[in-house]
Design a protein around this motif. Structure first.
Motif, PDB file in Angstrom:
ATOM      1  N   ALA B  34      36.170  40.122  46.633  1.00 52.90           N
ATOM      2  CA  ALA B  34      37.221  41.086  46.991  1.00 52.90           C
ATOM      3  C   ALA B  34      37.038  42.401  46.247  1.00 52.90           C
ATOM      4  O   ALA B  34      37.337  43.470  46.785  1.00 52.90           O
ATOM      5  N   MET B  35      36.521  42.321  44.994  1.00 54.21           N
ATOM      6  CA  MET B  35      36.329  43.558  44.243  1.00 54.21           C
ATOM      7  C   MET B  35      35.341  44.477  44.957  1.00 54.21           C
ATOM      8  O   MET B  35      35.515  45.699  44.970  1.00 54.21           O
ATOM      9  N   GLY B  36      34.324  43.889  45.561  1.00 59.99           N
ATOM     10  CA  GLY B  36      33.358  44.689  46.305  1.00 59.99           C
ATOM     11  C   GLY B  36      34.014  45.432  47.449  1.00 59.99           C
ATOM     12  O   GLY B  36      33.751  46.611  47.690  1.00 59.99           O
ATOM     13  N   VAL B 254      43.520  42.951  50.374  1.00 60.29           N
ATOM     14  CA  VAL B 254      44.713  43.551  50.971  1.00 60.29           C
ATOM     15  C   VAL B 254      45.966  43.042  50.272  1.00 60.29           C
ATOM     16  O   VAL B 254      46.897  43.789  49.979  1.00 60.29           O
ATOM     17  N   LEU B 255      45.962  41.756  49.993  1.00 53.76           N
ATOM     18  CA  LEU B 255      47.113  41.125  49.360  1.00 53.76           C
ATOM     19  C   LEU B 255      47.388  41.760  48.004  1.00 53.76           C
ATOM     20  O   LEU B 255      48.529  42.044  47.647  1.00 53.76           O
ATOM     21  N   GLY B 256      46.329  41.995  47.244  1.00 54.24           N
ATOM     22  CA  GLY B 256      46.510  42.552  45.905  1.00 54.24           C
ATOM     23  C   GLY B 256      46.748  44.051  45.935  1.00 54.24           C
ATOM     24  O   GLY B 256      47.191  44.622  44.953  1.00 54.24           O
ATOM     25  N   GLY B 257      46.478  44.684  47.053  1.00 52.02           N
ATOM     26  CA  GLY B 257      46.602  46.131  47.112  1.00 52.02           C
ATOM     27  C   GLY B 257      45.213  46.711  47.215  1.00 52.02           C
ATOM     28  O   GLY B 257      44.515  46.828  46.203  1.00 52.02           O
ATOM     29  N   ILE B 258      44.803  47.055  48.414  1.00 53.86           N
ATOM     30  CA  ILE B 258      43.409  47.420  48.596  1.00 53.86           C
ATOM     31  C   ILE B 258      43.116  48.724  47.873  1.00 53.86           C
ATOM     32  O   ILE B 258      43.927  49.636  47.852  1.00 53.86           O
ATOM     33  N   GLY B 259      41.967  48.772  47.234  1.00 50.61           N
ATOM     34  CA  GLY B 259      41.618  49.934  46.435  1.00 50.61           C
ATOM     35  C   GLY B 259      41.886  49.705  44.953  1.00 50.61           C
ATOM     36  O   GLY B 259      41.377  50.423  44.112  1.00 50.61           O
ATOM     37  N   SER B 260      42.671  48.674  44.660  1.00 52.69           N
ATOM     38  CA  SER B 260      42.984  48.418  43.254  1.00 52.69           C
ATOM     39  C   SER B 260      42.171  47.219  42.776  1.00 52.69           C
ATOM     40  O   SER B 260      42.201  46.154  43.400  1.00 52.69           O
ATOM     41  N   ILE B 261      41.435  47.396  41.676  1.00 53.97           N
ATOM     42  CA  ILE B 261      40.558  46.317  41.229  1.00 53.97           C
ATOM     43  C   ILE B 261      41.348  45.162  40.598  1.00 53.97           C
ATOM     44  O   ILE B 261      41.117  44.009  40.947  1.00 53.97           O
ATOM     45  N   GLY B 263      44.207  44.423  41.447  1.00 48.39           N
ATOM     46  CA  GLY B 263      44.842  43.855  42.632  1.00 48.39           C
ATOM     47  C   GLY B 263      43.936  42.858  43.313  1.00 48.39           C
ATOM     48  O   GLY B 263      44.376  41.785  43.734  1.00 48.39           O
ATOM     49  N   ALA B 264      42.643  43.207  43.407  1.00 50.17           N
ATOM     50  CA  ALA B 264      41.696  42.292  44.047  1.00 50.17           C
ATOM     51  C   ALA B 264      41.645  40.973  43.286  1.00 50.17           C
ATOM     52  O   ALA B 264      41.588  39.893  43.888  1.00 50.17           O
ATOM     53  N   VAL B 265      41.692  41.065  41.947  1.00 49.79           N
ATOM     54  CA  VAL B 265      41.627  39.840  41.148  1.00 49.79           C
ATOM     55  C   VAL B 265      42.874  38.997  41.385  1.00 49.79           C
ATOM     56  O   VAL B 265      42.792  37.790  41.669  1.00 49.79           O
ATOM     57  N   VAL B 266      44.039  39.649  41.313  1.00 48.12           N
ATOM     58  CA  VAL B 266      45.282  38.904  41.528  1.00 48.12           C
ATOM     59  C   VAL B 266      45.295  38.299  42.931  1.00 48.12           C
ATOM     60  O   VAL B 266      45.613  37.118  43.120  1.00 48.12           O
ATOM     61  N   GLY B 267      44.912  39.117  43.922  1.00 40.90           N
ATOM     62  CA  GLY B 267      44.884  38.621  45.295  1.00 40.90           C
ATOM     63  C   GLY B 267      43.947  37.434  45.430  1.00 40.90           C
ATOM     64  O   GLY B 267      44.279  36.433  46.088  1.00 40.90           O
ATOM     65  N   GLY B 268      42.784  37.517  44.799  1.00 39.77           N
ATOM     66  CA  GLY B 268      41.824  36.420  44.870  1.00 39.77           C
ATOM     67  C   GLY B 268      42.399  35.147  44.270  1.00 39.77           C
ATOM     68  O   GLY B 268      42.297  34.070  44.862  1.00 39.77           O
TER      69      GLY B 268
END
Lengths: 370, 315, 443
Positions: B34-36, B254-261, B263-268
């Motif tokens: 997701a970070m990518g 998207v769940l974590g807030g796209i564009g936010s790193i 966020g990607a971790v939390v979303g994952g």
């Protein structure tokens, strides 16, 4: 002198055909079965599929072309239409309401599901919609597979009876005719396609179509003029879904099965999207041409090229690298990349989209010039 | 304490904790992918559709490298070094490939409408898939077990193996490295500037194209690392794996807030947990639908994602 | 009669006292940056008010806040004495409740296992050859939720089955045998559900049930437990789903409460500093978008081109042409908006804005990039807009326009209103001179 006169006559005829491409194409396609006996066989079935995909692509075009929303799960609605028709007509279930009722139900259910999905998500940024529709496509596929008691799981629902099953018209069994002669389906799907084309034309030049395009062009400006962007987008979503549902209903009836849920996966969605983009976003003739090219590629060109390669006998090991259809994905991919790079407005651009795509380039050139 | 009968085992605490552990490990893997997505989206607003398939190609390379190097029969120390080398090689490969794709395909479309790069990315994903098809063949391939599945906990109530540990450690290290990069390096500052306003960044002397290329490289390299971890952890790879993984990872972004790193971790992590708990308590076949339902619910209440910032349209 | 007119008069008077637009202590912050700070501004009906100030003074931010694009951090904007927010009406409440119920039903259906529900309601009837009637649907649904046992016919034999037909408990030759076995099993299941001891004769029934070969007491236990479970799941699903749907709908509604669309519908239209036309639509179509709300008519009319639909379109076209005539673009009606010259594009934006039927138009630098003669023309156009009874709030840098046509001028600097008054007052205000020319100029 006479030569140039003839030429201008020929040119005139060409202009006439170009201006009335729709009527000309319809006439040719309507007469064709009388002159081409092959259309009474497998070819007729292929054309029926072509028409059905055209309907589906026109539905997608409402959303992607007119309203500018990326939709990556149109096949889900296609599948919903097919399965609603299946459930309402197969002898396994007690409803058996016949094709017409089932088609209407398919349209209504698909539009309803489109609304239900769109209502919470269409207010989001455009990019989010892509992922929502993509995810929805997957979920529908998996759900159709999982609800085995309702959908028959991987077997699908069959037999879906042909339209007019059991109806006798002056001694002619309509259902039986549909079942044995592909030309009946040919004409049915051609007729529905023609109706959809006319409907799209009218919407294009109506208040709703204008609002769709305004939202595509500049959503903020549209809302600042009092247009309810959410409602406009919802209507586009519902319309897309409804048309896809209709196409699905026709598809199930023409195949006499709903096929298995994998027939409604991401690949199908993307293929239809490719057709719309390749042909020209927001352009009805472009969309039809795009479908023609893609379906033609899959059903005509690829099998022909494969058999040709086989005849050449250069592929003794059966490696997929040396078969034409092994390159299918790459060919689609390269086509998409090239179209976006060289001719983003598609092969037959809609007057409006073409202007938009080029304007931005010009704009960029101007700012660079400064 | 007497052992619980099988149909009640599901409600035991150990079972729950076990599922959470699985969820966290899976979630870490999803977060890495997701970070990518998030990095590329953050900087040029492109949903990099080909990212999942890029990872698939990374896995192809990993499989070929393992096959060629004979790493399977090497001793434990050599294997660990081999894994590190694999991570570097696949990271380099995927990063370079991603950067090349940007240079030759997305870059000419910077000024085109927003649809053009997205559609091109779909096209690239198709091309990658075709390459993967030729590389791996149509059937799924199994990946050799390089890291032993030895349990780190004593007893067998909880399972947390070296493989799980590898996933978590690598993901945490990469995450830390990435946040240091974004927060406190020149490149990171330039990246943040470009994502805020490319024109303004260019005006103050940031080489926007180079920053974007670097972002693609880093995003791709993360994907390359993810491909190695994925292969070692899941142990089955196939040319179509990119789509499914991409879908989950993108949902996480998207769940974590796209564009936010972060966020990607939390979303994952959220998606990893939801997936493992759902497949344990509801049924494997419904996990996709449940993840999707949760995505919709979160987007209804927080359209910008869990950690995303609300963006203002420039008027 | 007389009192009535008096009332009307006093109403009219009070309406005149309420300014058309009343901005009260408006503050807009972006993160740590305050773009507009405690702005007070009143715009009287029928006037032309200009908002001036150096670049970055927060003028456009103020516009964006008025037109609903930004949320005010503090303060209010009132239009005709009302806040520009969507009101919660009965239909909003109904909508939220209905969305909630639909979500609840959906979640409940998923929770009670729609697949088995289908078996119980639809497929079993097919298996027994019963016709499908609505009445049966309800009784079968009830049977499913009560986990009742049922009998059905299968290849000449009668079976005792669970409500969804998924589980066959016994096969009997005649209907009577099956029915009586079903009854005793049902009683056993019911008894188990109630728990031992509550039903005195339960043990007998259970014994007779257990006497039936092939049916174990665990099966009966499971069936008994099944009822509670399925109903509980259904209710929980319905409850959480409804709650979720309602709160979700409420959240979405709240977010859209103050949006450009609401503001536009209330009667404020605007133009944009960097022109935002629908560039690939024709000039006429651009104006028709402004008229959209007044056209009306449903989708059926559009699809069938009913006379009503055609009349509406014709009228709208006439109105649109009138608006274009007003700004002097009627001859360009069928060109694409992007093909117009820059100044014409600005005028088209104005035509589009006034065609919405707005009472107040916000013009954001309408003369930007225009040459002197175009500028004069534009000043006349703004005055003609006022003559149509439309109030104008203007952001403009061309001072000659501002001074010539404005009734009042407000000057913003760094988000703060430093001065407001008639053009002459403003022109001579030292603070204004300082803001524009720097403090050195005044000394």
């Amino acid at each position: 002198m006479s030569n140039s006169g003839e030429l201008s006559q020929r040119q005139q005829a060409w202009v006439l055909i170009k201006d009335h491409w729709d009527v000309s194409a319809l006439l040719v396609l309507a007469i064709a079965p009388l002159g081409v006996p092959a259309l009474g066989g497998a070819l007729g079935g292929q054309f029926t599929t072509l028409f059905i995909y055209s309907i589906l692509a026109l539905g997608l075009n409402v959303m992607v072309g007119y309203t500018g929303l990326v939709h990556l799960g149109i096949a889900a609605f296609f599948g919903i239409g097919a399965y609603v028709t299946g459930i309402l007509t197969v002898p396994m279930y007690p409803f058996q309401i016949g094709f017409l009722g089932a088609a209407i139900a398919s349209i209504v259910v698909a539009a309803g599901i489109g609304l239900a999905l769109g209502a919470p998500t269409l207010r989001l940024r455009g990019d989010y919609l892509a992922i929502v529709t993509l995810g929805f496509g997957e979920v529908v596929k998996v759900t159709l597979r999982n609800l085995e008691q309702i959908t028959g799981g991987m077997k699908g629902l069959n037999p879906v009876p042909p339209p007019g099953a059991g109806v006798k018209l002056g001694g002619l069994d309509v259902g039986l005719s549909f079942a044995i002669d592909p030309r009946w389906f040919y004409y049915l799907s051609l007729g529905i396609l023609a109706i959809v084309v006319i409907a799209m034309r009218r919407l294009e030049n109506s208040r709703l179509g204008r609002a769709w395009m305004a939202v595509r062009e500049d959503e903020l400006a549209a809302t600042a003029m009092g247009i309810s962007a959410t409602r406009v987008k919802l209507s586009a979503f519902a319309m897309s879904s409804a048309i896809a549902g209709l196409a699905g209903s026709l598809y199930a009836a023409s195949l006499s099965t709903t096929a298995d849920p994998n027939a409604y996966d991401f690949n199908r969605s993307i293929m239809v999207l490719c057709a719309v983009i390749l042909g020209g976003l927001g352009s009805i003739p472009g969309t039809l041409l795009g479908v023609g090219i893609l379906v033609g590629f899959d059903t005509v060109l690829a099998p022909w090229a494969d058999s040709w390669i086989q005849q050449l006998d250069i592929n003794p090991t059966g490696s997929s690298m040396l078969s034409f259809s092994g390159w299918r994905l790459a060919i689609f991919g390269v086509a998409l990349v090239l179209v976006m790079r060289l001719r983003p407005e598609g092969l037959v651009p809609s007057r409006r989209v073409a202007a938009e795509l080029h304007r931005e380039e010009e704009h960029a050139a101007i700012t660079k010039g400064f | 304490m007497p052992a619980l009968p099988p149909h009640l085992a599901m409600i035991s605490l150990e079972f729950f904790l076990q599922q959470c552990l699985i969820g966290v490990t899976n979630g870490a893997l999803i977060a890495l992918v997701a970070m990518g997505y998030s990095m590329v989206y953050g900087i040029i607003g492109l949903i990099n559709f080909a990212h999942g398939d890029l990872i698939m190609l990374g896995a192809c390379l990993a499989l070929s490298l393992v096959g060629a190097s004979g790493l399977v029969d090497a001793g434990p120390t050599a294997t660990w070094w081999g894994v590190v080398l694999l991570l570097l090689a696949c990271g380099l490969f995927c990063g370079t490939l991603n950067m090349a794709v940007d240079r030759f395909i997305y870059k000419p479309l910077r000024n085109a409408s927003k649809l053009a790069p997205l559609v091109s990315a779909i096209g690239v994903s198709f091309i990658f898939m075709n390459v993967g098809l030729f590389w791996l063949g149509p059937a799924d391939r199994s990946f050799p077990e390089l890291v032993p599945p030895t349990n780190l906990f004593s007893g067998d109530t909880l399972q947390f193996t070296y493989q799980d540990l590898l996933v978590v450690v690598v993901v945490v290290l990469l995450m830390v490295a990435l946040s240091v990069l974004v927060r406190s390096t020149r490149l990171g500052r330039a990246m943040r500037a470009v994502s805020q306003d490319p024109t303004a960044a260019a005006l103050v002397g940031v080489d926007v194209d180079r920053v974007i290329a670097a972002t693609f490289f880093i995003g791709g390299a993360l994907g390359g690392a993810a491909s190695v971890i994925y292969s070692l952890y899941i142990k089955t790879i196939g040319f179509q794996m990119g789509f499914q993984n991409g879908l989950y990872a993108f949902t996480a972004a998207v769940l974590g807030g796209i564009g936010s790193i972060p966020g990607a971790v939390v979303g994952g992590l959220v998606i990893g947990l939801v997936r493992s708990l759902a497949s344990a308590y509801v049924g494997e076949r419904w996990t996709g639908a449940i993840v999707f339902a949760i995505l919709i619910v979160i987007l209804v209440f927080r359209p910008e994602g869990l950690l995303g910032r609300r963006t203002r349209e420039k008027v | 009669m007389r009192t009535n007119t008096n009332q009307q008069k006093s109403l009219a008077e009070s309406a005149a006292e309420i300014p058309l637009l009343d901005i009260d202590r408006l503050t807009v912050r972006f993160g740590g940056l305050t773009a507009v700070s405690e702005l007070d501004l009143e715009v009287k009906k029928g006037s032309i008010v200009s908002l001036i100030g150096p670049n970055g003074a927060g003028k456009t931010t103020a516009f964006n806040t008025i037109s609903g694009i930004y949320e005010p951090s503090v303060g209010t904007v009132r239009f005709q004495g009302r806040r520009l927010e969507r009101e919660m009406t009965a239909s909003t409440v109904w909508g939220i409740v209905i969305i909630g119920l639909i979500t609840g039903l959906f979640v409940a259906t998923a929770a009670v296992d729609v697949d088995r529900l289908w078996l119980a309601v639809v497929k079993r009837g097919v298996a027994t050859g019963q016709p499908f009637v609505i009445k049966d649907v309800f009784s079968r649904l009830r049977g499913y939720f009560r986990a009742e046992l049922a009998i059905d016919q299968f290849s000449g034999k009668w079976r005792v089955v669970s409500a969804d037909g998924a589980e066959v408990l016994a096969i009997k030759r005649t209907r009577e045998e099956a029915q009586s076995l079903r009854n005793s099993l049902q009683a056993a299941v019911t008894a188990r559900r109630a728990g031992p001891g509550t039903v005195p004769d339960s043990s007998d029934l259970v014994k007779s049930a257990e006497a039936t070969p092939g049916i174990k007491s665990e099966v009966l236990d499971r069936l008994a437990a099944g009822k509670v479970r399925i109903r509980r799941r259904g209710w929980i699903g319905l409850f959480t789903g409804t709650l979720l749907g309602m709160t979700g709908a409420l959240a979405v509604w709240r977010r859209g409460r103050r949006s450009p669309e609401v503001v536009a519908r209330a009667g404020i239209a605007r133009t944009f500093q960097n022109i935002r036309l629908f560039s690939n639509m024709t000039v006429l179509e651009n104006v028709l978008i402004g008229l959209d709300r007044t056209i009306g008519g449903g989708i059926v009319g559009m699809l069938f081109r009913t006379p009503d639909n055609r009349r509406r379109e014709r009228e709208a076209n006439a109105k649109a042409l009138e608006s274009l005539e007003f700004v002097g673009l009627a001859s360009q009606a069928n060109r694409l908006a992007c093909q117009l010259a820059y100044g014409d594009q600005r005028r088209l934006e104005i035509a589009r804005a006034i065609s919405t039927g707005a009472q107040l138009v916000l013009l954001d630098e309408p003369a930007a990039g225009m040459n002197p003669s175009e500028t004069i023309e534009l000043a006349n156009l703004v005055q003609r807009i006022r003559q149509r009874g439309i109030t104008v709030l203007l952001i403009e840098h061309h001072m000659n326009i501002v001074m010539r046509i404005s009734d009042r001028v407000a000057v913003l600097d760094y988000g703060i209103k430093i001065c407001e008054g008639s053009p002459t007052e403003v022109k001579n205000n030292p603070k204004v001179i300082e803001a524009y020319l720097g403090s050195d100029a005044t000394t």
